[in-house]
Write an enzyme that holds these catalytic residues in place. Structure first.
Site, PDB file in Angstrom:
ATOM      1  N   ASN A 295      -2.824   9.820  -4.616  1.00 23.80           N
ATOM      2  CA  ASN A 295      -3.546   8.740  -4.278  1.00 23.80           C
ATOM      3  C   ASN A 295      -3.766   8.671  -2.607  1.00 23.80           C
ATOM      4  O   ASN A 295      -2.895   8.332  -2.000  1.00 23.80           O
ATOM      5  CB  ASN A 295      -3.136   7.349  -4.717  1.00 23.80           C
ATOM      6  CG  ASN A 295      -3.936   6.133  -4.198  1.00 23.80           C
ATOM      7  OD1 ASN A 295      -5.168   6.205  -3.573  1.00 23.80           O
ATOM      8  ND2 ASN A 295      -3.409   5.165  -4.314  1.00 23.80           N
ATOM      9  N   TRP A 296      -4.802   9.056  -2.179  1.00 28.67           N
ATOM     10  CA  TRP A 296      -5.027   9.415  -0.591  1.00 28.67           C
ATOM     11  C   TRP A 296      -5.153   8.014   0.192  1.00 28.67           C
ATOM     12  O   TRP A 296      -5.207   7.976   1.220  1.00 28.67           O
ATOM     13  CB  TRP A 296      -6.022  10.472  -0.359  1.00 28.67           C
ATOM     14  CG  TRP A 296      -5.322  11.743  -0.230  1.00 28.67           C
ATOM     15  CD1 TRP A 296      -4.267  12.165  -1.006  1.00 28.67           C
ATOM     16  CD2 TRP A 296      -5.801  12.839   0.488  1.00 28.67           C
ATOM     17  NE1 TRP A 296      -4.130  13.639  -0.544  1.00 28.67           N
ATOM     18  CE2 TRP A 296      -5.007  13.874   0.273  1.00 28.67           C
ATOM     19  CE3 TRP A 296      -6.960  13.071   1.571  1.00 28.67           C
ATOM     20  CZ2 TRP A 296      -4.875  15.125   0.928  1.00 28.67           C
ATOM     21  CZ3 TRP A 296      -6.908  14.272   2.231  1.00 28.67           C
ATOM     22  CH2 TRP A 296      -6.232  15.080   1.724  1.00 28.67           C
ATOM     23  N   LYS A 297      -5.478   6.872  -0.839  1.00 30.44           N
ATOM     24  CA  LYS A 297      -5.770   5.804  -0.220  1.00 30.44           C
ATOM     25  C   LYS A 297      -7.009   5.688   0.877  1.00 30.44           C
ATOM     26  O   LYS A 297      -7.851   6.645   0.765  1.00 30.44           O
ATOM     27  CB  LYS A 297      -4.585   5.073   0.370  1.00 30.44           C
ATOM     28  CG  LYS A 297      -3.632   4.938  -0.563  1.00 30.44           C
ATOM     29  CD  LYS A 297      -2.449   4.067  -0.326  1.00 30.44           C
ATOM     30  CE  LYS A 297      -1.105   4.235  -1.503  1.00 30.44           C
ATOM     31  NZ  LYS A 297      -0.235   3.192  -1.295  1.00 30.44           N
TER      32      LYS A 297
ATOM     33  N   HIS B  39      -4.873  -1.078  -8.746  1.00 24.63           N
ATOM     34  CA  HIS B  39      -4.030  -0.874  -7.783  1.00 24.63           C
ATOM     35  C   HIS B  39      -3.576  -2.314  -7.057  1.00 24.63           C
ATOM     36  O   HIS B  39      -4.703  -3.052  -6.602  1.00 24.63           O
ATOM     37  CB  HIS B  39      -4.277   0.216  -6.587  1.00 24.63           C
ATOM     38  CG  HIS B  39      -3.255   0.485  -5.707  1.00 24.63           C
ATOM     39  ND1 HIS B  39      -2.904  -0.116  -4.842  1.00 24.63           N
ATOM     40  CD2 HIS B  39      -2.735   1.916  -5.907  1.00 24.63           C
ATOM     41  CE1 HIS B  39      -1.678   0.856  -4.361  1.00 24.63           C
ATOM     42  NE2 HIS B  39      -1.742   1.971  -4.986  1.00 24.63           N
TER      43      HIS B  39
ATOM     44  N   GLU C 156       3.931   0.432 -10.693  1.00 23.79           N
ATOM     45  CA  GLU C 156       4.036   0.680  -9.435  1.00 23.79           C
ATOM     46  C   GLU C 156       4.443  -0.753  -8.935  1.00 23.79           C
ATOM     47  O   GLU C 156       3.717  -1.529  -8.451  1.00 23.79           O
ATOM     48  CB  GLU C 156       2.692   1.017  -8.391  1.00 23.79           C
ATOM     49  CG  GLU C 156       2.224   2.035  -8.958  1.00 23.79           C
ATOM     50  CD  GLU C 156       1.114   2.984  -7.738  1.00 23.79           C
ATOM     51  OE1 GLU C 156       1.547   4.108  -7.207  1.00 23.79           O
ATOM     52  OE2 GLU C 156       0.198   2.176  -7.275  1.00 23.79           O
TER      53      GLU C 156
ATOM     54  N   GLY D 154       5.154   2.315  -0.372  1.00 21.65           N
ATOM     55  CA  GLY D 154       5.209   2.812   1.236  1.00 21.65           C
ATOM     56  C   GLY D 154       6.377   2.017   1.763  1.00 21.65           C
ATOM     57  O   GLY D 154       6.729   2.226   3.143  1.00 21.65           O
TER      58      GLY D 154
ATOM     59  N   SER E 175       6.907   5.089  -3.084  1.00 21.02           N
ATOM     60  CA  SER E 175       7.764   5.929  -2.466  1.00 21.02           C
ATOM     61  C   SER E 175       8.276   7.319  -3.055  1.00 21.02           C
ATOM     62  O   SER E 175       9.476   7.799  -2.772  1.00 21.02           O
ATOM     63  CB  SER E 175       8.934   4.946  -2.024  1.00 21.02           C
ATOM     64  OG  SER E 175       8.392   4.056  -1.033  1.00 21.02           O
TER      65      SER E 175
ATOM     66  N   GLY F 146       1.666   8.358  -3.237  1.00 22.35           N
ATOM     67  CA  GLY F 146       0.827   8.013  -2.022  1.00 22.35           C
ATOM     68  C   GLY F 146       1.023   8.899  -0.723  1.00 22.35           C
ATOM     69  O   GLY F 146       0.641  10.144  -0.856  1.00 22.35           O
ATOM     70  N   GLY F 147       1.641   8.213   0.177  1.00 25.27           N
ATOM     71  CA  GLY F 147       2.053   8.909   1.283  1.00 25.27           C
ATOM     72  C   GLY F 147       2.205  10.400   1.391  1.00 25.27           C
ATOM     73  O   GLY F 147       1.643  11.070   1.951  1.00 25.27           O
TER      74      GLY F 147
HETATM   75  P1  13P Z   1       3.473   5.552  -1.621  1.00 22.50           P
HETATM   76  O1  13P Z   1       3.872   6.805  -2.408  1.00 22.50           O
HETATM   77  O2  13P Z   1       3.130   5.795  -0.268  1.00 22.50           O
HETATM   78  O3  13P Z   1       4.625   4.479  -1.754  1.00 22.50           O
HETATM   79  O4  13P Z   1       2.229   4.892  -2.483  1.00 22.50           O
HETATM   80  C1  13P Z   1       2.355   4.597  -3.739  1.00 22.50           C
HETATM   81  C2  13P Z   1       1.018   4.131  -4.332  1.00 22.50           C
HETATM   82  O5  13P Z   1       0.566   3.252  -4.012  1.00 22.50           O
HETATM   83  C3  13P Z   1       0.373   5.211  -5.079  1.00 22.50           C
HETATM   84  O6  13P Z   1      -0.868   4.664  -5.720  1.00 22.50           O
END
Ligand code: 13P
Length: 246
Positions: free
Chosen positions: A11-13, A99, A168, A174, A207, A228-229
């Protein structure tokens, strides 16, 4: 070493531009190697990059998803939005819905339910996110919050074969903090117990990184990860997949 079919969803947000597409070469190469074993890679870039990612992944097995959709099943005067049919039409196969970063902007369980139903009608697979806040966790409300999110979010959704649930916990997103293994095992088990027939696949997100994957992969009822990150860095993303199977 696991031999399970696992899903790795990036998920690149709200990150990335046209030059980010070049960072995908390593992942494409990796996706063609044996090392990936039985895993499935799915990228969910921002809307602006879906077309470029699709072109880039044309000759490989990596799938594409979007990060949200509008609930309307037809075109309409909704400035700034994109519906599930438009996503399917350009070649996306998945969509993230519910989300916490969108729930935080006033998306409630009922709206999420409408979005899920429209996405399934458009033949998209849905990555349905659920999770509790830190305050809810402290008040021991995790299970009741998850139950409500599942009950209302999947109301009148009979066929759940195209649903993936992503657990999540908001306090893990994050922050570098992940739930204790025994708690995560229990929560995933609880989520799966909510389904009388076959449970949808349940993924974990929050995370996930190349270090903590060594413990996370031992939790044997997890069917994959929503990342995510770490997913924006090809090396880290590949490492997560490799370590899951090593
Ligand atoms: P992180 O992996 O950056 O904590 O983000 C998780 C997330 O929100 C994936 O949708």
């Amino acid at each position: 070493m696991t031999n399970k079919y696992m899903y790795f969803i990036a998920n690149w947000k709200m990150y990335g531009n046209l030059s980010s597409v070049n960072t995908l070469n390593k992942v494409i190469e990796f996706s063609k190697s044996k090392e990936i074993n039985k895993g499935r890679l799915i990228y969910c870039p921002p809307y602006t990059l879906i077309g470029s990612f699709l072109k880039k992944f044309k000759n490989c097995q990596i799938d594409i998803g979007a990060q949200n959709c509008h609930e309307s099943e037809s075109y309409g005067p909704y400035t700034g939005f994109v519906n599930s049919y438009m996503l399917k039409n350009i070649g996306a196969n998945y969509v993230i819905i519910g989300h916490s970063e969108n729930r935080d902007k006033d998306e409630n369980n009922k709206l999420i339910n409408l979005k899920i139903k429209s996405a399934l009608k458009a033949k998209l697979k849905v990555i349905f996110c659920i999770g509790e806040t830190l305050a809810e966790k402290r008040k021991k409300k995790t299970q009741s919050i998850l139950s409500k999110q599942i009950k209302v979010g999947l109301d009148k959704v009979k066929n759940k074969s195209n649903i993936f649930i992503a657990y999540e916990p908001i306090w893990a997103i994050g922050t570098g903090i992940v739930p204790k293994s025994k708690d995560l095992l229990k929560t995933i088990k609880f989520i799966k117990s909510k389904f009388k027939d076959k449970s949808p696949k349940v993924l974990y997100g929050g995370s996930v990184n190349p270090q903590n994957i060594k413990n996370l992969k031992k939790i044997n009822n997890i069917d994959g990860f929503l990342i995510g990150g770490a997913s924006q860095n090809a090396k880290k993303f590949i490492d997560i997949v490799k370590k899951t199977y090593s």
